[in-house]
Design an enzyme around this catalytic site. Structure first.
Site, PDB file in Angstrom:
ATOM      1  N   HIS A   1      -7.621   9.851   4.312  1.00 43.91           N
ATOM      2  CA  HIS A   1      -7.085   8.862   5.259  1.00 43.91           C
ATOM      3  C   HIS A   1      -7.349   9.252   6.715  1.00 43.91           C
ATOM      4  O   HIS A   1      -7.480  10.432   7.032  1.00 43.91           O
ATOM      5  CB  HIS A   1      -5.572   8.712   5.057  1.00 43.91           C
TER       6      HIS A   1
ATOM      7  N   ASP B   1       2.805   5.068  -5.420  1.00 42.69           N
ATOM      8  CA  ASP B   1       2.057   6.299  -5.163  1.00 42.69           C
ATOM      9  C   ASP B   1       2.870   7.506  -5.589  1.00 42.69           C
ATOM     10  O   ASP B   1       3.644   8.068  -4.815  1.00 42.69           O
ATOM     11  CB  ASP B   1       1.677   6.382  -3.685  1.00 42.69           C
TER      12      ASP B   1
ATOM     13  N   ASP C   1       0.852  -1.188   0.000  1.00 43.87           N
ATOM     14  CA  ASP C   1       0.000   0.000   0.000  1.00 43.87           C
ATOM     15  C   ASP C   1       0.896   1.249   0.000  1.00 43.87           C
ATOM     16  O   ASP C   1       1.841   1.339   0.782  1.00 43.87           O
ATOM     17  CB  ASP C   1      -0.854  -0.061   1.282  1.00 43.87           C
TER      18      ASP C   1
ATOM     19  N   HIS D   1      -9.174   4.946  -1.870  1.00 40.02           N
ATOM     20  CA  HIS D   1      -8.467   4.942  -0.585  1.00 40.02           C
ATOM     21  C   HIS D   1      -9.320   5.668   0.448  1.00 40.02           C
ATOM     22  O   HIS D   1     -10.367   6.237   0.115  1.00 40.02           O
ATOM     23  CB  HIS D   1      -7.112   5.661  -0.737  1.00 40.02           C
ATOM     24  N   GLY D   2      -8.861   5.678   1.688  1.00 34.12           N
ATOM     25  CA  GLY D   2      -9.470   6.507   2.722  1.00 34.12           C
ATOM     26  C   GLY D   2     -10.953   6.286   2.906  1.00 34.12           C
ATOM     27  O   GLY D   2     -11.720   7.241   3.052  1.00 34.12           O
TER      28      GLY D   2
HETATM   29  O1  G3H Z   1      -2.881   4.792   3.883  1.00 32.55           O
HETATM   30  C1  G3H Z   1      -2.216   4.469   4.870  1.00 32.55           C
HETATM   31  C2  G3H Z   1      -2.598   3.269   5.649  1.00 32.55           C
HETATM   32  O2  G3H Z   1      -3.721   3.548   6.441  1.00 32.55           O
HETATM   33  C3  G3H Z   1      -1.430   2.724   6.426  1.00 32.55           C
HETATM   34  O3  G3H Z   1      -0.917   3.625   7.346  1.00 32.55           O
HETATM   35  O4  G3H Z   1       1.560   4.058   7.179  1.00 32.55           O
HETATM   36  O5  G3H Z   1       0.380   4.031   9.402  1.00 32.55           O
HETATM   37  O6  G3H Z   1       0.785   1.898   8.165  1.00 32.55           O
HETATM   38  P1  G3H Z   1       0.535   3.395   8.056  1.00 32.55           P
HETATM   39  P1  13P Z   2      -8.707   4.726   5.983  1.00 33.17           P
HETATM   40  O1  13P Z   2      -7.760   5.535   6.831  1.00 33.17           O
HETATM   41  O2  13P Z   2      -9.941   5.476   5.664  1.00 33.17           O
HETATM   42  O3  13P Z   2      -9.001   3.382   6.572  1.00 33.17           O
HETATM   43  O4  13P Z   2      -7.964   4.477   4.565  1.00 33.17           O
HETATM   44  C1  13P Z   2      -7.037   3.428   4.411  1.00 33.17           C
HETATM   45  C2  13P Z   2      -6.267   3.513   3.143  1.00 33.17           C
HETATM   46  O5  13P Z   2      -6.593   4.198   2.196  1.00 33.17           O
HETATM   47  C3  13P Z   2      -5.057   2.682   3.075  1.00 33.17           C
HETATM   48  O6  13P Z   2      -4.351   2.905   1.895  1.00 33.17           O
HETATM   49 ZN    ZN Z   3      -4.410   4.909   1.132  1.00 34.76          ZN
END
Ligand code: G3H
Ligand code: 13P
Ligand code: ZN
Ligand code: NA
Length: 312
Positions: free
Chosen positions: A182, A108, A86, A215-216
């Site tokens: 996000h 990304d 991701d 996403h998000g």
């Molecule tokens: O888009 C980001 C995901 O929610 C993952 O977040 O970098 O804290 O693992 P992280």
């Molecule tokens: P959320 O923070 O809304 O769960 O989004 C997650 C996301 O887009 C991970 O790439």
């Molecule tokens: Zn994301």
């Protein structure tokens, strides 16, 4: 074994659903996700960020995903399972993941200008496709991961750019910005949490049938923010993306919807509840087990309420 996303997305869009992409950071989350999806008969994308990858380590991460596939099979389920990077920041991280056994990656480049985004995404596609790994890229910028997200900070995807982008890069799916963001503070209470489904429709007209990613997309369930507060935690009052908006998107060319925050909230709320109600407890299986079960139960409801991928 693990699958890439090619067939998953083709089937999703032929049948009007979206594939859940749930983030994981540890064994309990991986098992919660796989058991929820196996019981629902839903395909699933297990995804982790670069941060999650370094938290678990490149040795452990693919083993957890492969163990998740084995768990599904031992439950009698033949759902396809992808392991996806991701928000991959660069080709180097993508190579590390592919060498470790990931079946899908995101590059990304959404913070670069259009030409540079095409260049970095194209480079990743060339490498990944030679290894049978599928690639997601992103056009448009989601509002910040930080607090106090305001609509003005979204840079919505420009429909005029999508055809050139997917043609020149050769990516397998495209993440777009239509008002999701996000984290746990997407909208203030009382704000209208509507997505720009008109932009999605326009994008679909430009690249018909092409797999789109959102996403998000967490809903920020109020039962979990309330539980976190009840047992001593602090969360700002905020709301997420309503399931009803996402359900509409899942029926369209949106083939993958990312959810991380909802799972984190469910997981944390259950841990706080167990520790708060049984203060003498110090067996990690008691609170981590409860966290896993809470996350699993929530994701099972999310599959029917949002994705429509059950029994696919
Ligand atoms: O888009 C980001 C995901 O929610 C993952 O977040 O970098 O804290 O693992 P992280
Ligand atoms: P959320 O923070 O809304 O769960 O989004 C997650 C996301 O887009 C991970 O790439
Ligand atoms: Zn994301
Ligand atoms: Na869809």
């Amino acid at each position: 074994g693990l699958s890439n996303t090619k067939e998953m997305f083709a089937k999703a869009n032929a049948n009007g659903y979206a594939v859940p992409a749930f983030n994981f950071n540890n064994m309990e989350m991986a098992l919660a996700i796989i058991e929820a999806c196996a019981e629902m008969g839903s395909p699933v994308i297990l995804q982790c960020s670069k941060g999650a990858l370094s938290y678990m380590g490149p040795e452990v991460t693919p083993l957890l995903a492969k163990a998740a596939v084995d768990r599904a099979r031992s439950m009698g389920s033949d759902i396809p399972v992808a392991l996806h990077l991701d928000h991959g920041p660069d080709l180097e991280t993508v190579k590390t993941c592919i060498e470790a056994g990931f079946s899908s990656v995101m590059i990304d480049g959404s913070h670069y200008d259009f030409a540079k985004n095409i260049e970095v995404s194209r480079e990743v596609v060339e490498f990944a496709h030679s290894k049978n790994v599928t690639v997601e890229a992103e056009l448009g910028v989601l509002a910040g991961i930080e607090d106090d997200v305001k609509a003005e900070t979204h840079t919505y995807t420009n429909p005029d750019e999508v055809e050139e982008f997917v043609t020149k890069t050769g990516v397998d799916s495209l993440a777009i910005a239509i008002g999701t963001s996000h984290g746990a503070h997407k909208f203030k209470p009382g704000e209208d949490p509507k997505l720009r489904l008109d932009i999605l429709e326009e994008i679909e007209r430009r690249i018909p049938g092409f797999p789109i990613v959102l996403h998000g997309s967490s809903a920020v369930p109020q039962q979990y923010t309330a539980m976190i507060k009840e047992f001593g935690g602090e969360v700002k009052d905020a709301i997420g993306i309503p399931n009803s908006e996402l359900r509409k998107a899942a029926k369209s060319a949106v083939a993958k919807i990312n959810v991380d925050t909802d799972g984190r909230l469910a997981f944390t709320a259950a841990i706080r509840r167990v520790l708060g109600t049984t203060p003498k407890e110090f067996d990690p299986r008691k609170y981590l087990g409860a966290a896993k079960e809470e996350m699993k139960a929530y994701y099972k409801t999310k599959i029917t309420d949002v994705f429509g991928s059950e029994g696919a």
